[in-house]
Scaffold this motif. Structure first.
Motif, mmCIF file in Angstrom:
data_model
loop_
_atom_site.group_PDB
_atom_site.id
_atom_site.type_symbol
_atom_site.label_atom_id
_atom_site.label_comp_id
_atom_site.label_asym_id
_atom_site.label_seq_id
_atom_site.Cartn_x
_atom_site.Cartn_y
_atom_site.Cartn_z
ATOM 1 N N LEU B 51 44.059 40.681 42.550
ATOM 2 C CA LEU B 51 43.014 40.969 43.546
ATOM 3 C C LEU B 51 42.973 39.861 44.595
ATOM 4 O O LEU B 51 42.818 40.129 45.798
ATOM 5 C CB LEU B 51 41.650 41.107 42.867
ATOM 6 C CG LEU B 51 41.476 42.298 41.923
ATOM 7 C CD1 LEU B 51 40.144 42.204 41.192
ATOM 8 C CD2 LEU B 51 41.581 43.618 42.683
ATOM 9 N N ILE B 52 43.125 38.618 44.139
ATOM 10 C CA ILE B 52 43.150 37.500 45.092
ATOM 11 C C ILE B 52 44.370 37.635 46.011
ATOM 12 O O ILE B 52 44.271 37.427 47.225
ATOM 13 C CB ILE B 52 43.158 36.150 44.345
ATOM 14 C CG1 ILE B 52 41.818 35.955 43.615
ATOM 15 C CG2 ILE B 52 43.423 34.993 45.296
ATOM 16 C CD1 ILE B 52 41.771 34.744 42.693
ATOM 17 N N ALA B 53 45.491 38.019 45.417
ATOM 18 C CA ALA B 53 46.702 38.214 46.225
ATOM 19 C C ALA B 53 46.479 39.322 47.254
ATOM 20 O O ALA B 53 46.891 39.197 48.417
ATOM 21 C CB ALA B 53 47.891 38.551 45.321
ATOM 22 N N LEU B 62 37.672 38.821 49.499
ATOM 23 C CA LEU B 62 37.442 39.563 48.262
ATOM 24 C C LEU B 62 35.977 39.466 47.867
ATOM 25 O O LEU B 62 35.412 38.377 47.803
ATOM 26 C CB LEU B 62 38.335 38.989 47.149
ATOM 27 C CG LEU B 62 38.199 39.591 45.753
ATOM 28 C CD1 LEU B 62 38.440 41.093 45.776
ATOM 29 C CD2 LEU B 62 39.180 38.917 44.799
ATOM 30 N N PHE B 63 35.395 40.618 47.619
ATOM 31 C CA PHE B 63 33.975 40.708 47.238
ATOM 32 C C PHE B 63 33.915 41.443 45.915
ATOM 33 O O PHE B 63 34.176 42.639 45.837
ATOM 34 C CB PHE B 63 33.226 41.480 48.336
ATOM 35 C CG PHE B 63 31.737 41.597 48.119
ATOM 36 C CD1 PHE B 63 30.850 40.856 48.892
ATOM 37 C CD2 PHE B 63 31.203 42.461 47.160
ATOM 38 C CE1 PHE B 63 29.472 40.966 48.722
ATOM 39 C CE2 PHE B 63 29.839 42.571 46.976
ATOM 40 C CZ PHE B 63 28.970 41.826 47.762
ATOM 41 N N GLY B 112 36.128 45.318 48.789
ATOM 42 C CA GLY B 112 35.065 45.518 47.809
ATOM 43 C C GLY B 112 35.646 45.970 46.476
ATOM 44 O O GLY B 112 36.417 46.931 46.419
ATOM 45 N N VAL B 113 35.286 45.255 45.423
ATOM 46 C CA VAL B 113 35.806 45.573 44.095
ATOM 47 C C VAL B 113 34.661 45.468 43.086
ATOM 48 O O VAL B 113 33.823 44.572 43.179
ATOM 49 C CB VAL B 113 36.920 44.584 43.670
ATOM 50 C CG1 VAL B 113 37.537 44.999 42.326
ATOM 51 C CG2 VAL B 113 38.005 44.484 44.736
ATOM 52 N N THR B 114 34.643 46.382 42.123
ATOM 53 C CA THR B 114 33.739 46.235 40.992
ATOM 54 C C THR B 114 34.539 46.506 39.733
ATOM 55 O O THR B 114 35.529 47.229 39.753
ATOM 56 C CB THR B 114 32.519 47.177 41.107
ATOM 57 O OG1 THR B 114 31.633 46.921 40.016
ATOM 58 C CG2 THR B 114 32.914 48.629 41.088
ATOM 59 N N ALA B 189 46.991 45.723 40.712
ATOM 60 C CA ALA B 189 45.856 45.356 41.558
ATOM 61 C C ALA B 189 46.251 45.403 43.031
ATOM 62 O O ALA B 189 45.519 45.923 43.880
ATOM 63 C CB ALA B 189 45.346 43.969 41.187
ATOM 64 N N LEU B 190 47.428 44.863 43.336
ATOM 65 C CA LEU B 190 47.923 44.902 44.720
ATOM 66 C C LEU B 190 48.122 46.335 45.197
ATOM 67 O O LEU B 190 47.775 46.698 46.319
ATOM 68 C CB LEU B 190 49.271 44.177 44.799
ATOM 69 C CG LEU B 190 49.260 42.701 45.143
ATOM 70 C CD1 LEU B 190 50.642 42.109 44.903
ATOM 71 C CD2 LEU B 190 48.860 42.487 46.601
ATOM 72 N N GLU B 191 48.676 47.120 44.309
ATOM 73 C CA GLU B 191 48.963 48.527 44.616
ATOM 74 C C GLU B 191 47.660 49.306 44.869
ATOM 75 O O GLU B 191 47.559 50.092 45.810
ATOM 76 C CB GLU B 191 49.715 49.102 43.407
ATOM 77 C CG GLU B 191 50.092 50.537 43.509
ATOM 78 C CD GLU B 191 51.467 50.756 44.102
ATOM 79 O OE1 GLU B 191 52.028 49.800 44.674
ATOM 80 O OE2 GLU B 191 51.956 51.892 44.013
ATOM 81 N N ALA B 192 46.676 49.044 44.026
ATOM 82 C CA ALA B 192 45.379 49.724 44.189
ATOM 83 C C ALA B 192 44.768 49.356 45.538
ATOM 84 O O ALA B 192 44.236 50.212 46.249
ATOM 85 C CB ALA B 192 44.433 49.342 43.050
ATOM 86 N N ALA B 193 44.856 48.074 45.895
ATOM 87 C CA ALA B 193 44.280 47.635 47.166
ATOM 88 C C ALA B 193 45.017 48.279 48.341
ATOM 89 O O ALA B 193 44.402 48.728 49.311
ATOM 90 C CB ALA B 193 44.349 46.113 47.268
ATOM 91 N N ARG B 194 46.331 48.317 48.234
ATOM 92 C CA ARG B 194 47.134 48.893 49.320
ATOM 93 C C ARG B 194 46.758 50.356 49.555
ATOM 94 O O ARG B 194 46.516 50.782 50.698
ATOM 95 C CB ARG B 194 48.620 48.785 48.964
ATOM 96 C CG ARG B 194 49.577 49.137 50.071
ATOM 97 C CD ARG B 194 51.022 49.007 49.605
ATOM 98 N NE ARG B 194 51.324 49.891 48.479
ATOM 99 C CZ ARG B 194 51.532 51.186 48.586
ATOM 100 N NH1 ARG B 194 51.471 51.776 49.764
ATOM 101 N NH2 ARG B 194 51.773 51.924 47.523
#
Lengths: 345, 416
Positions: B51-53, B62-63, B112-114, B189-194
């Motif tokens: 997530l940080i990446a 990142l929140f 935004g992440v939970t 995590a990277l993939e989800a963000a992308r």
């Protein structure tokens, strides 16, 4: 796109107008609803803050009040039932430059969303919460709400409600809100004055607005709203001033057991009259909130309490800044390579 | 003496069980062969670092808002240690607040992440629906544990796939991605963000208790070679702004507060296509419902095809897995092959949408076996979608499936 609505003064400085904050959406509350007056007051008042519409965000939940966001030509987020303070917390913490306003109702804020309300207040997030209290569920067509008086006969309580109501001001004070006020939908001047103070406050400003629902709970606030009665029954709190009302005929004094009591001004020593203090001992605003058991008796309006303590978003950012000072700016490579590593050739 | 020892052992065991002091379970694997720098990493760490990446590579702060829950709290703990990366972590008052805060931050232009586990996912369902209709990027992590209800909070399970897929009212499709190993959590995590950012959609990321607490050697990626993620914020272009206009991915503009000229209102009420105004028009609702579905389905266009591992060729049996069963499936396959059998394996990273070639792959095998730590949730989806008579191998004991258990099942089928 409509032509620019911002007016330019003779010296070339752009000034905002009510139209800058008015969206093109048709307003769809019931004719005669108190929400119209609040909307008009807010739209007229926003320009004086000098915050442009693009830096203003209105967030709402579910209920008649929830539609408010659509009528403001600002950024807006109409969330789900009761969660507006949480959504607004995310927005306010993410971007401290925004002016964030939550519009909610008695059902939205005090029933399904009660938890988010008290936690927003205790955190002191930089936002304004306008609670339109009409003591009824309007959008769902007339069930009793958490502020309805005991015995209230509604569709869901044909034999009368046996629930004891919340006192929103007392609840906010109990949650240690740093700004707590009450005003009335149809008193433009008082409403605007309270909004002005709320806007200037750092932290969460909580404003309860008595709002008439003329369809499902008409007249609930007549004692305070109607000019002829209001003049006798509104107890207007002014910081640093003795609490007198009813055109000076009545006042609030310290009664038995220290409890504020209503007295006739000409029957008491002026020294006995309580002087309002928004930043004094917390028991004063709390006891003033309980002076009446509801808007069917003389009731305090105005700012009950106002004081300063750290603002949530600022504390969050301070912590980020301190972490960076102490540990250096985050370095992803160093993070991944920290600890034991080994190399395969 | 014997009784005292047993009592002491039990006291220690229950203390450990209750306090969860041991966050790491170690799994010993064959030494890795590929050249590079390695380290050990636990699933929770890798997920947090991923997530940080994603935040670094997208430039979005990142929140992370979360409510303490076993076993997802580990993510909150890990992320809250890295504030020098500009990571905001909020311990919210409840699960619903956590996801709403993350969604509010997303509206304001942050990542935004939970994160939560099953009981928290139940509570977040309504806001997931809101996130789906307002079409904002959001990552919701479900570290699955044994359910239903409080279930067995410290025990693993893959029981939330159908919840992620269908656990909201109305037609509310969401992309679902699952991590397959502790180190894989980083990439996922990277993939989800992308995907969340490109398609302006909430993404459900599934992990589980086993992955969260397991460690494995991880060949460290070159951080500069990680893909960049373009947030692509909307900019005023002098023309009328349409908050629900769509690009080639069917994604709508992400116009963040503070941008002059792009003031707009979003919310949970159905929107008119294009303008984003409230609309109860029957045809518009059908169009928007289909658009939301097609947008999520369209993600498949860019997903890599599912790869089949069939070293001997000509296998009749395909073992299809998802999530943390990857290690078990590989180990079982090795054992079965060592005994002279031919079998194929495949593993899904995306559960929604499925890779485009999945139907073709499944159709190429006489038998499809799906081992899951549930009663057959992926099997249900695969059967419904592809009319494939997939078999389920279930284990719902709060424990991972063991290689020898799966090996026995595979051999039983092959011999059958």
């Amino acid at each position: 796109m409509a032509e620019p609505r911002t007016e330019t003064t003779r010296d070339g400085v752009a000034t905002l107008t009510k139209r800058d904050f008015t969206s093109d959406q048709e307003v769809r509350w019931c004719p005669g609803c108190g929400d119209y007056a609040i909307l008009a007051a807010v739209q007229s008042f926003m320009p004086e803050l000098g915050v442009e519409p693009h830096r203003t965000v209105f967030v709402s939940g579910i209920g008649c009040s929830g539609r408010f966001t659509y009528y403001m030509d600002t950024y807006g987020f109409h969330g789900i039932h009761g969660r507006a303070p949480a959504l607004a917390t995310g927005i306010a913490v993410a971007n401290p430059d925004l002016s964030v306003w939550v519009v909610t109702g008695d059902g939205d804020a005090l029933s399904i969303g009660g938890n988010h309300l008290i936690h927003a207040l205790r955190r002191n997030v930089n936002m304004r919460i306008l609670l339109f209290n009409n003591q009824i569920y309007g959008l769902t067509k007339g069930q009793y709400s958490p502020t309805s008086e005991e015995g209230k006969v509604t569709k869901s309580t044909p034999f009368g409600s046996v629930d004891h109501p919340f006192n929103p001001v007392a609840l906010a004070l109990g949650a240690e809100a740093t700004f707590v006020a009450r005003t009335i939908d149809n008193d433009r001047q008082h409403l605007t004055g309270v909004l002005r103070e709320a806007a200037a406050h750092r932290g969460t400003a909580f404003v309860e607005i008595y709002q008439n629902c003329n369809v499902f709970n008409d007249g609930a606030f007549d004692l305070l709203r109607e000019k002829s009665q209001g003049v006798h029954n509104q107890i207007r709190l002014v910081d640093g001033e003795p609490i007198v009302f009813d055109e000076g005929r009545r006042c609030v004094i310290v009664g038995d057991n220290g409890r504020p009591t209503i007295a006739n001004t000409d029957e008491v020593d002026p020294e006995q009259i309580i002087v309002h203090d928004v930043d004094g001992r917390p028991s004063l605003p709390f006891s003033l909130a309980h002076l009446s058991s509801g808007p069917t008796e003389p009731t305090c309006i105005g700012v009950f309490r106002k004081f300063e303590r750290p603002v949530y978003g600022e504390a969050v950012r301070d912590q980020l800044r301190r972490a960076e000072e102490r540990l250096g700016k985050g370095d992803l490579r160093a993070l991944l390579h920290g600890g034991d590593t080994w190399t395969v050739a | 003496m014997h009784e005292a020892n047993v009592a002491a052992f039990k006291a220690g065991y229950h203390f450990g069980e209750t306090t969860e002091l041991f966050a790491h379970a170690y799994r010993v694997r064959p030494a890795p062969a590929a050249p590079g720098t390695y380290r050990n990493v636990a699933g929770a760490q890798a997920l947090a670092w991923g997530l940080i990446a994603a935040s670094e590579r997208s430039g979005l702060p990142l929140f992370y808002a979360s409510y303490p829950i076993t076993p997802a709290s580990e993510l909150l703990h890990e992320l809250s240690r890295h504030k020098q990366f500009g990571v905001v972590t909020i311990q919210a008052e409840d699960e619903i607040a956590a996801i709403n805060m993350a969604l509010g931050a997303a509206f304001a232009g942050q990542l935004g992440v939970t994160g939560t586990s099953g009981p928290g996912m139940d509570l977040k369902a309504e806001t997931l629906g809101l996130a789906a209709i307002v079409e904002l990027p959001l990552i919701v992590i479900d570290v699955m544990r044994a359910g239903p209800s409080t279930g067995m909070p410290t025990k693993t399970e893959q029981g939330d796939l159908l919840l992620a897929m269908f656990g909201r009212h109305g037609e509310s499709p969401l992309p679902i991605v699952a991590a397959a190993s502790p180190a894989d959590c980083f990439e996922v995590a990277l993939e989800a963000a992308r995907v969340a950012i490109r398609y302006r959609t909430p993404v459900v990321l599934l992990s589980d208790t086993f992955l969260q607490n397991s460690s494995e050697p991880w060949r460290l990626p070159d951080v500069d070679a990680l893909p960049r993620i373009d947030p692509g914020f909307a900019r005023p272009n002098g023309e009328g702004f349409l908050p629900y206009a769509r690009n080639e991915h069917l994604a709508r503009p992400w116009a963040i507060p503070g941008t002059p000229g792009l003031e707009h209102r979003i919310g949970g009420l159905e929107r008119e296509d294009g303008t984003g105004n409230i609309s109860y028009d029957p045809d518009n609702h059908e169009r928007m419902t289909r658009l939301r579905r097609d947008k999520v389905a369209g993600i498949a266009e860019e997903l890599p095809p599912v790869e089949v591992d069939d070293p001997d060729g000509g296998a009749d049996l395909l073992v299809l897995g998802w999530g943390s069963t990857l290690g078990t499936i590989r180990a079982a396959a090795e054992r079965v092959r060592a005994a002279g059998h031919r079998i194929a394996t495949a593993h899904l990273r995306w559960l929604n949408p499925f890779p485009l070639n999945l139907g073709e792959v499944l159709g190429a095998y006489r038998t499809v076996l799906i081992p899951e730590m549930n009663l057959g949730q992926l099997a249900l989806l695969v059967r419904a979608r592809f009319l494939v008579d997939a078999r389920t191998y279930s284990k719902v004991q709060g424990l991972p499936i063991l290689a020898e258990e799966l090996e026995r099942e595979i051999v039983r089928i092959l011999d059958g």
